[in-house]
Write a protein that holds these residues in place. Sequence first.
Motif, PDB file in Angstrom:
ATOM      1  N   CYS A 107      -7.862  -6.000  -1.363  1.00  0.00           N
ATOM      2  CA  CYS A 107      -7.498  -7.005  -0.357  1.00  0.00           C
ATOM      3  C   CYS A 107      -8.227  -6.679   0.941  1.00  0.00           C
ATOM      4  O   CYS A 107      -8.086  -5.579   1.474  1.00  0.00           O
ATOM      5  CB  CYS A 107      -5.986  -7.016  -0.111  1.00  0.00           C
ATOM      6  N   GLN A 108      -9.013  -7.631   1.443  1.00  0.00           N
ATOM      7  CA  GLN A 108      -9.852  -7.359   2.600  1.00  0.00           C
ATOM      8  C   GLN A 108      -9.128  -7.500   3.937  1.00  0.00           C
ATOM      9  O   GLN A 108      -9.690  -7.183   4.987  1.00  0.00           O
ATOM     10  CB  GLN A 108     -11.077  -8.275   2.581  1.00  0.00           C
ATOM     11  N   ASN A 109      -7.913  -8.005   3.922  1.00  0.00           N
ATOM     12  CA  ASN A 109      -7.150  -8.198   5.159  1.00  0.00           C
ATOM     13  C   ASN A 109      -5.864  -7.379   5.098  1.00  0.00           C
ATOM     14  O   ASN A 109      -5.013  -7.625   4.246  1.00  0.00           O
ATOM     15  CB  ASN A 109      -6.825  -9.680   5.355  1.00  0.00           C
ATOM     16  N   VAL A 110      -5.738  -6.420   6.003  1.00  0.00           N
ATOM     17  CA  VAL A 110      -4.585  -5.521   5.994  1.00  0.00           C
ATOM     18  C   VAL A 110      -3.990  -5.458   7.400  1.00  0.00           C
ATOM     19  O   VAL A 110      -4.708  -5.204   8.371  1.00  0.00           O
ATOM     20  CB  VAL A 110      -4.974  -4.102   5.535  1.00  0.00           C
ATOM     21  N   LEU A 111      -2.691  -5.694   7.492  1.00  0.00           N
ATOM     22  CA  LEU A 111      -1.962  -5.598   8.759  1.00  0.00           C
ATOM     23  C   LEU A 111      -0.903  -4.510   8.625  1.00  0.00           C
ATOM     24  O   LEU A 111       0.048  -4.662   7.865  1.00  0.00           O
ATOM     25  CB  LEU A 111      -1.300  -6.932   9.105  1.00  0.00           C
ATOM     26  N   PHE A 143       5.885   3.254   7.015  1.00  0.00           N
ATOM     27  CA  PHE A 143       6.387   3.998   5.858  1.00  0.00           C
ATOM     28  C   PHE A 143       5.699   3.543   4.573  1.00  0.00           C
ATOM     29  O   PHE A 143       5.313   4.356   3.724  1.00  0.00           O
ATOM     30  CB  PHE A 143       7.900   3.806   5.720  1.00  0.00           C
ATOM     31  N   GLU A 144       5.550   2.237   4.416  1.00  0.00           N
ATOM     32  CA  GLU A 144       4.920   1.686   3.211  1.00  0.00           C
ATOM     33  C   GLU A 144       3.443   2.046   3.143  1.00  0.00           C
ATOM     34  O   GLU A 144       2.917   2.372   2.071  1.00  0.00           O
ATOM     35  CB  GLU A 144       5.106   0.166   3.183  1.00  0.00           C
ATOM     36  N   ALA A 145       2.774   1.986   4.282  1.00  0.00           N
ATOM     37  CA  ALA A 145       1.350   2.341   4.315  1.00  0.00           C
ATOM     38  C   ALA A 145       1.145   3.807   3.931  1.00  0.00           C
ATOM     39  O   ALA A 145       0.178   4.156   3.246  1.00  0.00           O
ATOM     40  CB  ALA A 145       0.782   2.068   5.699  1.00  0.00           C
ATOM     41  N   GLU A 146       2.078   4.656   4.362  1.00  0.00           N
ATOM     42  CA  GLU A 146       1.987   6.070   3.993  1.00  0.00           C
ATOM     43  C   GLU A 146       2.141   6.244   2.489  1.00  0.00           C
ATOM     44  O   GLU A 146       1.436   7.057   1.870  1.00  0.00           O
ATOM     45  CB  GLU A 146       3.050   6.872   4.739  1.00  0.00           C
ATOM     46  N   ARG A 147       3.041   5.500   1.876  1.00  0.00           N
ATOM     47  CA  ARG A 147       3.242   5.597   0.427  1.00  0.00           C
ATOM     48  C   ARG A 147       2.042   5.052  -0.343  1.00  0.00           C
ATOM     49  O   ARG A 147       1.676   5.572  -1.394  1.00  0.00           O
ATOM     50  CB  ARG A 147       4.492   4.815   0.004  1.00  0.00           C
ATOM     51  N   LEU A 148       1.427   4.020   0.197  1.00  0.00           N
ATOM     52  CA  LEU A 148       0.280   3.404  -0.481  1.00  0.00           C
ATOM     53  C   LEU A 148      -0.993   4.248  -0.372  1.00  0.00           C
ATOM     54  O   LEU A 148      -1.873   4.153  -1.225  1.00  0.00           O
ATOM     55  CB  LEU A 148       0.006   2.011   0.088  1.00  0.00           C
ATOM     56  N   THR A 149      -1.075   5.054   0.674  1.00  0.00           N
ATOM     57  CA  THR A 149      -2.337   5.755   0.944  1.00  0.00           C
ATOM     58  C   THR A 149      -2.241   7.274   0.929  1.00  0.00           C
ATOM     59  O   THR A 149      -3.278   7.956   0.916  1.00  0.00           O
ATOM     60  CB  THR A 149      -2.867   5.350   2.328  1.00  0.00           C
ATOM     61  N   ASN A 150      -1.014   7.805   0.976  1.00  0.00           N
ATOM     62  CA  ASN A 150      -0.815   9.259   1.103  1.00  0.00           C
ATOM     63  C   ASN A 150      -1.399   9.792   2.410  1.00  0.00           C
ATOM     64  O   ASN A 150      -1.788  10.963   2.500  1.00  0.00           O
ATOM     65  CB  ASN A 150      -1.427  10.004  -0.090  1.00  0.00           C
ATOM     66  N   ILE A 151      -1.471   8.913   3.414  1.00  0.00           N
ATOM     67  CA  ILE A 151      -1.931   9.307   4.749  1.00  0.00           C
ATOM     68  C   ILE A 151      -0.717   9.401   5.669  1.00  0.00           C
ATOM     69  O   ILE A 151       0.083   8.469   5.736  1.00  0.00           O
ATOM     70  CB  ILE A 151      -2.938   8.289   5.316  1.00  0.00           C
ATOM     71  N   ILE A 203      -5.507   2.733  11.431  1.00  0.00           N
ATOM     72  CA  ILE A 203      -6.799   2.124  11.083  1.00  0.00           C
ATOM     73  C   ILE A 203      -7.334   2.730   9.793  1.00  0.00           C
ATOM     74  O   ILE A 203      -7.808   2.014   8.896  1.00  0.00           O
ATOM     75  CB  ILE A 203      -7.798   2.316  12.249  1.00  0.00           C
ATOM     76  N   ASN A 204      -7.275   4.053   9.670  1.00  0.00           N
ATOM     77  CA  ASN A 204      -7.761   4.712   8.451  1.00  0.00           C
ATOM     78  C   ASN A 204      -6.961   4.253   7.232  1.00  0.00           C
ATOM     79  O   ASN A 204      -7.524   4.059   6.142  1.00  0.00           O
ATOM     80  CB  ASN A 204      -7.658   6.229   8.599  1.00  0.00           C
ATOM     81  N   ALA A 205      -5.652   4.073   7.405  1.00  0.00           N
ATOM     82  CA  ALA A 205      -4.810   3.609   6.295  1.00  0.00           C
ATOM     83  C   ALA A 205      -5.176   2.176   5.908  1.00  0.00           C
ATOM     84  O   ALA A 205      -5.170   1.828   4.722  1.00  0.00           O
ATOM     85  CB  ALA A 205      -3.342   3.700   6.684  1.00  0.00           C
ATOM     86  N   LEU A 261      -4.517  -5.072  12.636  1.00  0.00           N
ATOM     87  CA  LEU A 261      -5.075  -5.907  11.571  1.00  0.00           C
ATOM     88  C   LEU A 261      -6.538  -5.557  11.391  1.00  0.00           C
ATOM     89  O   LEU A 261      -7.301  -5.538  12.361  1.00  0.00           O
ATOM     90  CB  LEU A 261      -4.943  -7.391  11.935  1.00  0.00           C
ATOM     91  N   ILE A 262      -6.917  -5.274  10.165  1.00  0.00           N
ATOM     92  CA  ILE A 262      -8.336  -5.165   9.835  1.00  0.00           C
ATOM     93  C   ILE A 262      -8.651  -6.302   8.884  1.00  0.00           C
ATOM     94  O   ILE A 262      -8.095  -6.394   7.785  1.00  0.00           O
ATOM     95  CB  ILE A 262      -8.678  -3.805   9.214  1.00  0.00           C
TER      96      ILE A 262
END
Length: 205
Positions: free
Chosen positions: A62-66, A34-42, A51-53, A81-82
Motif C-alpha cells: 500500500c503506497q499511502n500510509v497514515l 501501537f498498531e504500526a509497531e506491531r506491523l513493523t517491529n519498530i 516516518i520509518n514505520a 502521511l506518506i
Amino acid sequence: LVSTSGHILTQSNTIDLITTQIIPYCTLVTPNIFEAERLTNISISTEEDMINACYEIQRYGCQNVLIKGGHSNSDIITDILISKDKIFKFSATKILSQNTHGTGCTLSSAIASYLALGNTLPDAVEKGKTFITNAIKSGKDVKTGKGHGPVNHFFKPIKMIIKCKGEDKVALITDSLEIAGTDIKEGVMSGTEFIVEDGVCKLKD
C-alpha cells in the motif's frame, strides 16, 4: 489491531493475513502508533520513527500510509502521511478526554467520505483530522455510561441541498421527517432519486 486504550484486538497470526491479504489492496492504511509497531517491529517514539514505520508498511504493497500520533506523549498530536514518496504532517493540540472510543474508525470513515466527495488524499486526511479533532473536543465533557465514552460525531451536521421541482430545498440528510413535512413528493438528494409516500422518504425505483 490495537484499540485506543492499548488493548490487543487480534491474535498474533492475524498480522500475516493483514499484511498479505488486506494491505496490498488498500488505498490508505491508518494504524495508530501501537498498531504500526506491531506491523513493523519498530519502536516508535519520535516523528522520524513514524516516518520509518510508514516506509516499512509501504513494503506490504500500500503506497499511502497514515500513522496517527494520538498515543504520543506530546501536547501537540502529529499524524504523518506518506503518499508514495511525499511526506505530509497534520498537527493539532492534544485534547484531554475520556471520550475517545472509536476515534480511529471515525477518522478512517471521515477520510473515506472526503475522498468520495472528490478531495485529494492529502486534503481528505486534513479534513478528516479536523473532523475527528472537533468531534473529540465537542464530546469531551459528555458522560455516557462508564469508562471511555464515544466522540461526538454530530457536533456540526452538514445541511444537504435537495433539488425538487426546479427549486433547491435545504434539509438535513438524516431528517426524513423534515422532508416529509413539506410539499415535496420527489427529488434528488446527494445524487440519489427519492419519493415521499405516506410521509416516508423512500428511494425511487
